[in-house]
Design a protein around this motif. Sequence first.
Motif, PDB file in Angstrom:
ATOM      1  N   UNK A 273       0.822  -1.205   0.000  1.00  0.00           N
ATOM      2  CA  UNK A 273       0.000   0.000   0.000  1.00  0.00           C
ATOM      3  C   UNK A 273       0.865   1.268   0.000  1.00  0.00           C
TER       4      UNK A 273
ATOM      5  N   UNK B 290       0.651   4.366  -2.658  1.00  0.00           N
ATOM      6  CA  UNK B 290       0.554   5.766  -2.239  1.00  0.00           C
ATOM      7  C   UNK B 290       1.678   6.596  -2.867  1.00  0.00           C
TER       8      UNK B 290
ATOM      9  N   UNK C 101       1.151   7.052  -6.585  1.00  0.00           N
ATOM     10  CA  UNK C 101       0.030   7.978  -6.812  1.00  0.00           C
ATOM     11  C   UNK C 101       0.466   9.414  -6.551  1.00  0.00           C
ATOM     12  N   UNK C 102       1.266   9.591  -5.507  1.00  0.00           N
ATOM     13  CA  UNK C 102       1.710  10.944  -5.156  1.00  0.00           C
ATOM     14  C   UNK C 102       2.604  11.527  -6.248  1.00  0.00           C
TER      15      UNK C 102
ATOM     16  N   UNK D 205       0.272  12.775  -9.057  1.00  0.00           N
ATOM     17  CA  UNK D 205      -0.899  13.542  -8.650  1.00  0.00           C
ATOM     18  C   UNK D 205      -1.010  14.878  -9.396  1.00  0.00           C
TER      19      UNK D 205
ATOM     20  N   UNK E   7      -2.354  13.628 -13.216  1.00  0.00           N
ATOM     21  CA  UNK E   7      -3.578  12.842 -13.403  1.00  0.00           C
ATOM     22  C   UNK E   7      -4.453  12.913 -12.164  1.00  0.00           C
ATOM     23  N   UNK E   8      -5.745  12.657 -12.382  1.00  0.00           N
ATOM     24  CA  UNK E   8      -6.676  12.517 -11.261  1.00  0.00           C
ATOM     25  C   UNK E   8      -6.677  11.046 -10.874  1.00  0.00           C
ATOM     26  N   UNK E   9      -6.324  10.775  -9.637  1.00  0.00           N
ATOM     27  CA  UNK E   9      -6.213   9.389  -9.193  1.00  0.00           C
ATOM     28  C   UNK E   9      -7.212   9.155  -8.073  1.00  0.00           C
ATOM     29  N   UNK E  10      -7.996   8.139  -8.274  1.00  0.00           N
ATOM     30  CA  UNK E  10      -9.003   7.793  -7.269  1.00  0.00           C
ATOM     31  C   UNK E  10      -8.786   6.338  -6.871  1.00  0.00           C
ATOM     32  N   UNK E  11      -8.578   6.117  -5.587  1.00  0.00           N
ATOM     33  CA  UNK E  11      -8.317   4.765  -5.093  1.00  0.00           C
ATOM     34  C   UNK E  11      -9.557   4.224  -4.392  1.00  0.00           C
TER      35      UNK E  11
ATOM     36  N   UNK F 234      -8.392   6.493   2.589  1.00  0.00           N
ATOM     37  CA  UNK F 234      -8.356   7.951   2.801  1.00  0.00           C
ATOM     38  C   UNK F 234      -8.558   8.245   4.282  1.00  0.00           C
TER      39      UNK F 234
ATOM     40  N   UNK G 282      -8.350  14.060  -5.595  1.00  0.00           N
ATOM     41  CA  UNK G 282      -6.894  14.207  -5.640  1.00  0.00           C
ATOM     42  C   UNK G 282      -6.368  14.887  -4.378  1.00  0.00           C
TER      43      UNK G 282
ATOM     44  N   UNK H 222      -6.421  12.545  -1.487  1.00  0.00           N
ATOM     45  CA  UNK H 222      -5.323  11.574  -1.589  1.00  0.00           C
ATOM     46  C   UNK H 222      -3.998  12.220  -1.200  1.00  0.00           C
TER      47      UNK H 222
ATOM     48  N   UNK I 113      -1.634  11.074   1.947  1.00  0.00           N
ATOM     49  CA  UNK I 113      -0.238  10.643   1.803  1.00  0.00           C
ATOM     50  C   UNK I 113       0.688  11.546   2.624  1.00  0.00           C
TER      51      UNK I 113
END
Lengths: 215, 68
Positions: free
Chosen positions: A18, A22, A25-26, A29, A32-36, B11, B56, B59, B63
Amino acid sequence: MGKMISTTFEVDTKIYPMEAIYSAAYTFIDRAYIYLSGNPKGLIRVNFKPKSTAYNFEDVRGEFMNELLSCSLRNQISEKNHKIREYIVGAALLGASGEIPHLDEIENEGSTSDNDDEDDCDCECECDDDYHYDEETDAFKPENNSWEDDPFGIAIPWEEKYTAPSQAEEKPKEESQTRMQEQPKNTEPELVPGEDGVIDVPEEELAKYAKPWDK
Amino acid sequence: MKTIELNKDIYRSEAIMSAISGFSEAGEFKIKDIGKSWIITITGEDEDLLRDEFANYCLGLTIANKKN
């Protein structure tokens, strides 16, 4: 502006931890728009939508997967080196404070680690070339005490270094202090302004400051 | 009106609350707790964009919180 294409793919947290998801994705960010969504202990669904059409969608997605792999590897290495990293920092701080680790602390560190090679060692002091065990103080001391030596005489005070030994003996500190006190006081005449504010400087005094061409 | 479901295990709640606070001027946000997730209802001008930016932001804050 046309509608951005989005894609969803699943990432197994058993393969990619995980923390790696993260981190990857960071990194993306800003692009792009990232949705988990999904289960952090199973499959994570990543919805990926590039912010701009300037980015090639497939390329960005491929980069994301590569970043994911890179982050998971970095995370793995970080976990593996966690103990040694802490040890190095601890040793550096101890070295900076001038303290040498005590034998008990070193033994405790060794017992927690899984290094079995130490059990095969027959001696106590020759395990480490840099340190030897001192029974009197019950602690490890550096084999080479060069840091305690002063080969260039840096630690010697200036007075001792540049005063001849005979002179130093003849002139103890007390004597030099009394000489300082016995020095004649300032004999210069006190210049007091008169009632009109003008200072009358004696000619003898002015002669002291006269330049050669004035004479 | 758009809705987005944010998993509580992914989240952080603090991040979601902070994001709602930050986006409050851009639109209207309603939050609902359904156990494992938060359901956020977004009402505003460009709801798709607002939802994507909001997700975003959540997120990013999550993080950042985890790193600290």
